[in-house]
Design a protein around this motif. Structure first.
Motif, PDB file in Angstrom:
ATOM      1  N   GLN A 118       0.696  -1.247  -0.127  1.00  0.00           N
ATOM      2  CA  GLN A 118       0.020   0.068   0.224  1.00  0.00           C
ATOM      3  C   GLN A 118       0.944   1.333  -0.036  1.00  0.00           C
ATOM      4  O   GLN A 118       0.633   2.172  -0.816  1.00  0.00           O
ATOM      5  N   ALA A 119       1.936   1.210   0.942  1.00  0.00           N
ATOM      6  CA  ALA A 119       2.875   2.376   0.924  1.00  0.00           C
ATOM      7  C   ALA A 119       3.312   2.692  -0.568  1.00  0.00           C
ATOM      8  O   ALA A 119       3.882   3.675  -0.961  1.00  0.00           O
ATOM      9  N   THR A 120       3.810   1.509  -1.049  1.00  0.00           N
ATOM     10  CA  THR A 120       4.674   1.632  -2.343  1.00  0.00           C
ATOM     11  C   THR A 120       3.743   2.122  -3.351  1.00  0.00           C
ATOM     12  O   THR A 120       4.243   3.216  -4.335  1.00  0.00           O
ATOM     13  N   TYR A 121       2.676   1.686  -3.544  1.00  0.00           N
ATOM     14  CA  TYR A 121       1.738   2.170  -4.602  1.00  0.00           C
ATOM     15  C   TYR A 121       1.251   3.672  -4.582  1.00  0.00           C
ATOM     16  O   TYR A 121       0.960   4.379  -5.207  1.00  0.00           O
ATOM     17  N   ALA A 122       0.979   3.966  -2.986  1.00  0.00           N
ATOM     18  CA  ALA A 122       0.729   5.319  -2.661  1.00  0.00           C
ATOM     19  C   ALA A 122       1.743   6.334  -3.026  1.00  0.00           C
ATOM     20  O   ALA A 122       1.490   7.232  -3.193  1.00  0.00           O
ATOM     21  N   PHE A 123       3.185   5.805  -2.901  1.00  0.00           N
ATOM     22  CA  PHE A 123       4.247   6.542  -3.290  1.00  0.00           C
ATOM     23  C   PHE A 123       4.285   6.959  -4.768  1.00  0.00           C
ATOM     24  O   PHE A 123       4.337   8.077  -5.116  1.00  0.00           O
ATOM     25  N   VAL A 124       3.931   6.057  -5.710  1.00  0.00           N
ATOM     26  CA  VAL A 124       3.648   6.085  -6.983  1.00  0.00           C
ATOM     27  C   VAL A 124       2.502   6.968  -7.552  1.00  0.00           C
ATOM     28  O   VAL A 124       2.641   7.914  -8.202  1.00  0.00           O
ATOM     29  N   ILE A 125       1.288   6.861  -6.749  1.00  0.00           N
ATOM     30  CA  ILE A 125       0.296   7.544  -7.071  1.00  0.00           C
ATOM     31  C   ILE A 125       0.432   9.064  -6.737  1.00  0.00           C
ATOM     32  O   ILE A 125       0.080  10.177  -7.160  1.00  0.00           O
ATOM     33  N   GLY A 126       1.163   9.239  -5.431  1.00  0.00           N
ATOM     34  CA  GLY A 126       1.589  10.430  -5.013  1.00  0.00           C
ATOM     35  C   GLY A 126       2.284  11.247  -6.058  1.00  0.00           C
ATOM     36  O   GLY A 126       2.081  12.421  -6.374  1.00  0.00           O
ATOM     37  N   ALA A 127       3.397  10.539  -7.035  1.00  0.00           N
ATOM     38  CA  ALA A 127       4.086  11.410  -7.729  1.00  0.00           C
ATOM     39  C   ALA A 127       3.053  11.762  -8.804  1.00  0.00           C
ATOM     40  O   ALA A 127       3.319  12.733  -9.516  1.00  0.00           O
ATOM     41  N   ILE A 128       2.110  10.784  -9.169  1.00  0.00           N
ATOM     42  CA  ILE A 128       1.301  10.971 -10.229  1.00  0.00           C
ATOM     43  C   ILE A 128       0.427  12.192 -10.055  1.00  0.00           C
ATOM     44  O   ILE A 128       0.300  13.150 -10.663  1.00  0.00           O
ATOM     45  N   PHE A 129      -0.314  12.278  -8.709  1.00  0.00           N
ATOM     46  CA  PHE A 129      -0.959  13.175  -8.402  1.00  0.00           C
ATOM     47  C   PHE A 129      -0.108  14.557  -8.312  1.00  0.00           C
ATOM     48  O   PHE A 129      -0.470  15.733  -8.487  1.00  0.00           O
ATOM     49  N   ALA A 130       1.183  14.785  -7.878  1.00  0.00           N
ATOM     50  CA  ALA A 130       2.087  15.834  -8.007  1.00  0.00           C
ATOM     51  C   ALA A 130       2.081  16.331  -9.553  1.00  0.00           C
ATOM     52  O   ALA A 130       2.215  17.431  -9.867  1.00  0.00           O
ATOM     53  N   SER A 131       2.307  15.206 -10.496  1.00  0.00           N
ATOM     54  CA  SER A 131       2.393  15.703 -11.856  1.00  0.00           C
ATOM     55  C   SER A 131       1.042  16.627 -12.490  1.00  0.00           C
ATOM     56  O   SER A 131       0.894  17.262 -13.127  1.00  0.00           O
ATOM     57  N   ILE A 132      -0.366  15.848 -11.959  1.00  0.00           N
ATOM     58  CA  ILE A 132      -1.403  16.507 -12.259  1.00  0.00           C
ATOM     59  C   ILE A 132      -1.388  17.953 -11.667  1.00  0.00           C
ATOM     60  O   ILE A 132      -1.857  18.969 -12.059  1.00  0.00           O
ATOM     61  N   ARG A 133      -0.993  18.044 -10.371  1.00  0.00           N
ATOM     62  CA  ARG A 133      -1.076  19.584  -9.650  1.00  0.00           C
ATOM     63  C   ARG A 133      -0.235  20.172 -10.267  1.00  0.00           C
ATOM     64  O   ARG A 133      -0.798  21.632 -10.465  1.00  0.00           O
ATOM     65  N   LEU A 134       0.966  20.032 -10.831  1.00  0.00           N
ATOM     66  CA  LEU A 134       1.766  21.107 -11.547  1.00  0.00           C
ATOM     67  C   LEU A 134       1.090  21.185 -13.001  1.00  0.00           C
ATOM     68  O   LEU A 134       1.344  22.448 -13.422  1.00  0.00           O
ATOM     69  N   THR A 135       0.661  20.349 -13.756  1.00  0.00           N
ATOM     70  CA  THR A 135       0.123  20.498 -15.145  1.00  0.00           C
ATOM     71  C   THR A 135      -1.037  21.588 -14.904  1.00  0.00           C
ATOM     72  O   THR A 135      -1.201  22.312 -15.699  1.00  0.00           O
ATOM     73  N   THR A 136      -2.022  21.080 -14.245  1.00  0.00           N
ATOM     74  CA  THR A 136      -3.151  21.966 -14.089  1.00  0.00           C
ATOM     75  C   THR A 136      -3.121  23.221 -13.162  1.00  0.00           C
ATOM     76  O   THR A 136      -3.891  24.199 -13.115  1.00  0.00           O
ATOM     77  N   ASN A 137      -2.064  23.269 -12.378  1.00  0.00           N
ATOM     78  CA  ASN A 137      -1.807  24.520 -11.329  1.00  0.00           C
ATOM     79  C   ASN A 137      -2.996  24.647 -10.569  1.00  0.00           C
ATOM     80  O   ASN A 137      -3.103  25.925 -10.209  1.00  0.00           O
ATOM     81  N   THR A 138      -3.663  23.690 -10.106  1.00  0.00           N
ATOM     82  CA  THR A 138      -4.449  23.648  -9.049  1.00  0.00           C
ATOM     83  C   THR A 138      -4.694  22.486  -8.278  1.00  0.00           C
ATOM     84  O   THR A 138      -4.210  21.404  -8.798  1.00  0.00           O
ATOM     85  N   LEU A 139      -5.292  22.653  -7.044  1.00  0.00           N
ATOM     86  CA  LEU A 139      -5.521  21.242  -6.362  1.00  0.00           C
ATOM     87  C   LEU A 139      -6.931  20.534  -6.392  1.00  0.00           C
ATOM     88  O   LEU A 139      -6.918  19.568  -5.996  1.00  0.00           O
ATOM     89  N   THR A 140      -7.664  21.338  -7.268  1.00  0.00           N
ATOM     90  CA  THR A 140      -9.205  20.888  -7.462  1.00  0.00           C
ATOM     91  C   THR A 140      -9.151  19.318  -7.998  1.00  0.00           C
ATOM     92  O   THR A 140      -9.781  18.518  -7.446  1.00  0.00           O
ATOM     93  N   TRP A 141      -8.512  18.966  -9.149  1.00  0.00           N
ATOM     94  CA  TRP A 141      -8.424  17.963  -9.846  1.00  0.00           C
ATOM     95  C   TRP A 141      -8.069  16.504  -8.920  1.00  0.00           C
ATOM     96  O   TRP A 141      -8.640  15.608  -8.899  1.00  0.00           O
ATOM     97  N   VAL A 142      -6.855  17.160  -8.278  1.00  0.00           N
ATOM     98  CA  VAL A 142      -6.102  15.811  -7.642  1.00  0.00           C
ATOM     99  C   VAL A 142      -7.238  15.583  -6.342  1.00  0.00           C
ATOM    100  O   VAL A 142      -7.303  14.541  -5.849  1.00  0.00           O
ATOM    101  N   ILE A 143      -7.843  16.560  -5.864  1.00  0.00           N
ATOM    102  CA  ILE A 143      -8.826  16.330  -4.437  1.00  0.00           C
ATOM    103  C   ILE A 143     -10.037  15.545  -5.140  1.00  0.00           C
ATOM    104  O   ILE A 143     -10.257  14.564  -4.402  1.00  0.00           O
ATOM    105  N   LEU A 144     -10.498  15.757  -6.158  1.00  0.00           N
ATOM    106  CA  LEU A 144     -11.561  14.956  -6.773  1.00  0.00           C
ATOM    107  C   LEU A 144     -11.032  13.660  -7.149  1.00  0.00           C
ATOM    108  O   LEU A 144     -11.981  12.684  -6.917  1.00  0.00           O
ATOM    109  N   ILE A 145      -9.962  13.601  -7.766  1.00  0.00           N
ATOM    110  CA  ILE A 145      -9.779  12.301  -8.250  1.00  0.00           C
ATOM    111  C   ILE A 145      -9.330  11.373  -6.979  1.00  0.00           C
ATOM    112  O   ILE A 145      -9.576  10.123  -7.082  1.00  0.00           O
ATOM    113  N   HIS A 146      -8.622  11.916  -5.906  1.00  0.00           N
ATOM    114  CA  HIS A 146      -8.265  11.228  -4.841  1.00  0.00           C
ATOM    115  C   HIS A 146      -9.540  10.673  -4.131  1.00  0.00           C
ATOM    116  O   HIS A 146      -9.650   9.602  -3.615  1.00  0.00           O
ATOM    117  N   ALA A 147     -10.685  11.557  -3.848  1.00  0.00           N
ATOM    118  CA  ALA A 147     -11.863  11.172  -3.020  1.00  0.00           C
ATOM    119  C   ALA A 147     -12.691  10.100  -3.919  1.00  0.00           C
ATOM    120  O   ALA A 147     -13.178   9.137  -3.605  1.00  0.00           O
TER     121      ALA A 147
END
Length: 252
Positions: free
Chosen positions: A168-197
């Protein structure tokens, strides 16, 4: 606020979360989900006050051709398919959930709290730490992802077995890097919050969030290893696009 104080604030939020979970341990799902959601909203307000904005850039970074290609592969082919399957699957399951209100509040609270903490507060802190690095966005994204992965080891205190927690911690690390990519590309936290939820929107998550099963390690390593490689390639190309844009701006 300095990056050191941001890290200390993040640790304080985690300690408070553990205390809140302990205090409502014997309560019903709706109470636990409601308390979690209120706490997440309070944390969101504090983080917004500390950072002053949810944006990283004044303007979105114009991606180069290489970044767009990998962004398409990563975002559309992998992410889009995964989200479609998750949305359809979770919606079908949630229609039969007896705790749909509590599960929805718990999923939304996880999306708000964990994203404001990891992709908001901590990513900001790591960007300050690596501000002079050539690949600062890649390093900050991976560092915040590592923290996100380590965060899941707290499930050991709730009785979750070690090997499932390690996966769980390993794939959470990868997902965390993915979410950071989305955060940087979209320049907002809205999408990562919705996807995470949406990912956490599962029947019974307000009752228990523990995982006590594992998949084959070779299969697990191959799948998440490939996803991590694609993510890192995109992040480094994002750094390249940012550095190129900064060079052009400095010449004006």
């Amino acid at each position: 606020m300095t990056w050191g104080k941001e890290f200390l604030l993040a640790i304080l939020f985690l300690i408070l979360l553990m205390g809140i979970d302990f205090s409502v341990k014997g309560a019903g799902p709706v109470m636990r989900g409601g308390v979690r959601l209120v706490f997440a909203l309070v944390v969101a307000g504090i983080v917004f006050y500390v950072l002053g904005t949810m944006k990283i850039f004044e303007h979105r970074i114009k991606l180069g051709t290489f970044s767009k290609i990998w962004g398409f592969i990563f975002g559309i082919c992998l992410g889009g398919l995964f989200l479609l399957i998750s949305f359809l699957g979770h919606t079908t399951l949630m229609m039969h959930s007896k705790t749909i209100l509590a599960d929805s509040m718990m999923a939304l609270s996880a999306g708000i709290f964990e994203e404001l903490l990891c992709r908001g507060l901590l990513l900001s802190g790591f960007l300050s730490v690596f501000k002079n690095a050539k690949y600062k966005f890649t390093e900050a994204a991976l560092a915040s992802g590592i923290f996100f992965g380590l965060f899941h080891f707290l499930n050991l205190t709730s009785g979750q077995s070690f090997l499932p927690t390690l996966q769980q911690a390993t794939y959470a690390f990868v997902i965390g890097a993915i979410f950071a990519s989305i955060r940087l590309t979209t320049n907002t936290l809205t999408w990562v919050i919705l996807i995470h939820a949406l990912i956490d929107w599962q029947p019974g998550i307000s009752v228990t969030h523990l995982v006590n099963s594992t998949v084959s390690w070779p299969v697990f390593g191959a799948v998440w290893g490939i996803i991590l490689v694609v993510t890192v390639i995109f992040l480094t190309s994002f750094d390249g696009s940012y550095n190129h844009q900064e060079t052009l701006n400095s010449k004006k």
